[in-house]
Design a protein around this motif. Structure first.
Motif, mmCIF file in Angstrom:
data_model
loop_
_atom_site.group_PDB
_atom_site.id
_atom_site.type_symbol
_atom_site.label_atom_id
_atom_site.label_comp_id
_atom_site.label_asym_id
_atom_site.label_seq_id
_atom_site.Cartn_x
_atom_site.Cartn_y
_atom_site.Cartn_z
ATOM 1 N N ILE A 176 83.930 -13.005 91.191
ATOM 2 C CA ILE A 176 82.791 -13.918 91.351
ATOM 3 C C ILE A 176 82.537 -14.656 90.041
ATOM 4 O O ILE A 176 82.409 -15.880 89.999
ATOM 5 N N GLY A 177 82.480 -13.915 88.937
ATOM 6 C CA GLY A 177 82.234 -14.536 87.642
ATOM 7 C C GLY A 177 83.381 -15.414 87.179
ATOM 8 O O GLY A 177 83.164 -16.501 86.630
ATOM 9 N N LEU A 178 84.611 -14.973 87.392
ATOM 10 C CA LEU A 178 85.777 -15.718 86.913
ATOM 11 C C LEU A 178 85.998 -17.013 87.693
ATOM 12 O O LEU A 178 86.381 -18.036 87.117
ATOM 13 N N ILE A 179 85.744 -16.990 88.989
ATOM 14 C CA ILE A 179 85.888 -18.207 89.786
ATOM 15 C C ILE A 179 84.881 -19.259 89.358
ATOM 16 O O ILE A 179 85.160 -20.458 89.353
ATOM 17 N N LEU A 180 83.688 -18.811 88.970
ATOM 18 C CA LEU A 180 82.626 -19.741 88.585
ATOM 19 C C LEU A 180 82.776 -20.287 87.168
ATOM 20 O O LEU A 180 82.169 -21.305 86.831
ATOM 21 N N SER A 181 83.562 -19.642 86.320
ATOM 22 C CA SER A 181 83.615 -20.012 84.906
ATOM 23 C C SER A 181 83.976 -21.478 84.648
ATOM 24 O O SER A 181 83.382 -22.103 83.748
ATOM 25 N N PRO A 182 84.908 -22.114 85.388
ATOM 26 C CA PRO A 182 85.170 -23.532 85.143
ATOM 27 C C PRO A 182 83.952 -24.419 85.416
ATOM 28 O O PRO A 182 83.764 -25.445 84.749
ATOM 29 N N VAL A 183 83.129 -24.043 86.380
ATOM 30 C CA VAL A 183 81.917 -24.804 86.681
ATOM 31 C C VAL A 183 80.978 -24.754 85.479
ATOM 32 O O VAL A 183 80.400 -25.776 85.066
ATOM 33 N N ALA A 184 80.839 -23.575 84.886
ATOM 34 C CA ALA A 184 79.970 -23.423 83.720
ATOM 35 C C ALA A 184 80.454 -24.280 82.557
ATOM 36 O O ALA A 184 79.663 -24.952 81.885
ATOM 37 N N VAL A 185 81.755 -24.266 82.303
ATOM 38 C CA VAL A 185 82.316 -25.041 81.196
ATOM 39 C C VAL A 185 82.097 -26.539 81.425
ATOM 40 O O VAL A 185 81.683 -27.269 80.516
#
Length: 412
Positions: free
Chosen positions: A129-138
């Motif tokens: 869940i966290g890893l899939i979302l990481s590009p969105v955060a960046v």
């Protein structure tokens, strides 16, 4: 009368408002990130908490229910792909899954859910869940839209704003004292907002145009099989998180809520609260750990205080100016918060595996974890009857399947 007995008193209203303030930053963050209405989220958090209390009225834990972070990725994808109404049908089904699990626990006991969803499955699902979302955060932190397609704010400006929000959030998480320590996210948003004001990129027109009293933008679910099948498996992670939250509040109040009202009832209340939220267009509800932290600090164990918090959440949902203020928060501010938040989610998955003493010298464990991560993050898609399975949902299903069929390591 015990301190945890339900005792509705007007003098507890201030404490209720204080607990809502503790939850506020996280509560509105989910709708802001996913495209839902923050005022609706406030309303459904209040309604969801009252539903939970009604279901568990025999022994009400002093907890507050609000927007679940575990559903950020599927909600974002669902809103972009099928729209809010269709996404709500998937979230409604996720709540019903909690209900089904609660009845299975009622029939088979608490150990059933640990057998179906052990740490070896839940840990990597949470990580994904966290890893899939990481590009969105960046992308948001550097001033772009979540998908990176459009630049909203120049990089040089965006990175200063996002790093300001991130640094303050980290600083307060580590060094904050008392109640201040319980609101690191809200503090980071405030500082990031002030830095954005300095750069002159905040548009105040939505605030001046908003009415003081406004009906939230409620959205009823619209049945969509694809959305349901995509979102349903996501409920696995917060279902396990619910157990941890019940253990936490039990340790704080010295009352065993896993015994009374029991997981069969608390999970039922959580599930009904989530489904009711979806009926109005709100994010799924989950028990809030930061509010449990506030209960620990204040020693305010009376569950009726959470009733007051729920009432205030419902009232504030109809204050149009609040929703307007939230809509003016610049993208880099939220991106800076998300850099930490999504990393923490991935770390919680690792922590789940560590706490269970998962043996990674065992090939079976390595296979289950690796397949969940690769299928979730790598973009694998399976089609069954024309319905695509991908992402976190596919990874969760693969993990459950492998855990059930792979032979256990022999003990020599």
């Amino acid at each position: 009368m015990k301190p945890t007995d339900y005792n509705f008193r007007v003098k507890d209203s201030i404490l209720g408002l204080q607990f809502l303030f503790v939850a506020f930053g996280s509560l509105v963050l989910v709708p802001i990130l996913t495209g839902l209405d923050a005022s609706v989220a406030l309303f459904t958090a209040g309604i969801g908490t009252l539903v939970f209390q009604f279901v568990n009225r025999g022994a009400v834990p002093p907890i507050f229910l609000a927007s679940s972070f575990a559903f950020i990725a599927p909600i974002s994808y669902g809103v972009q792909t099928w729209g809010i109404a269709a996404t709500m049908s998937g979230l409604f089904a996720a709540g019903l899954l909690y209900v089904v699990l609660s009845f299975l626990i009622r029939l088979k006991g608490d150990k059933f859910i640990h057998k179906l969803l052990p740490a070896i499955v839940v840990g990597p699902v949470i990580m994904s869940i966290g890893l899939i979302l990481s590009p969105v955060a960046v992308n948001m932190a550097i001033g772009k839209t979540g998908d990176g397609a459009i630049t909203l704010i120049p990089f040089e400006t965006a990175i200063v704003i996002s790093m300001s929000a991130l640094v303050i959030t980290v600083f307060i998480s580590l060094l904050g004292k008392g109640m201040f320590k319980l609101i690191p996210i809200l503090s980071g948003i405030i500082i990031g907002y002030l830095v954005a004001l300095f750069y002159g990129i905040v548009d105040f027109s939505p605030i001046s145009n908003a009415a003081w009293f406004a009906i939230p933008s409620f959205t009823a679910p619209e049945f969509n099989w694809e959305a349901i099948i995509f979102i349903l498996p996501i409920a696995i992670a917060p279902a396990i998180e619910h157990i941890g939250d019940m253990l936490a509040i039990s340790n704080v109040t010295k009352e065993d809520y896993l015994k009374k009202p029991g997981l069969k009832n608390t999970l039922l209340g959580d599930g009904l609260a989530t489904s009711v939220a979806a009926l109005f267009g709100g994010p799924p509800n989950t028990t809030y750990s930061e509010v449990t932290g506030a209960v620990t600090v204040t020693k305010a164990y009376n569950p009726a205080i959470m009733t007051w918090a729920a009432f205030f959440a419902i009232i504030l949902a109809f204050v149009g100016k609040i929703g307007a203020i939230l809509s003016t928060i610049p993208t880099p501010v939220m991106g800076g918060i998300m850099l930490l938040l999504f990393g923490i989610i991935a770390t919680l998955g690792i922590s789940t595996l560590i706490k269970s003493n998962t043996d990674f010298t065992c090939p079976r464990n390595m296979i289950i974890v690796s397949m969940i991560l690769v299928f979730s993050i790598g973009g694998m898609t399976f089609n069954f009857g024309g319905v695509p399975f991908s992402g976190i949902g596919l990874g969760a299903l693969i993990g459950i399947f492998l855990n059930l069929v792979l032979p256990k390591a022999s003990k020599n």
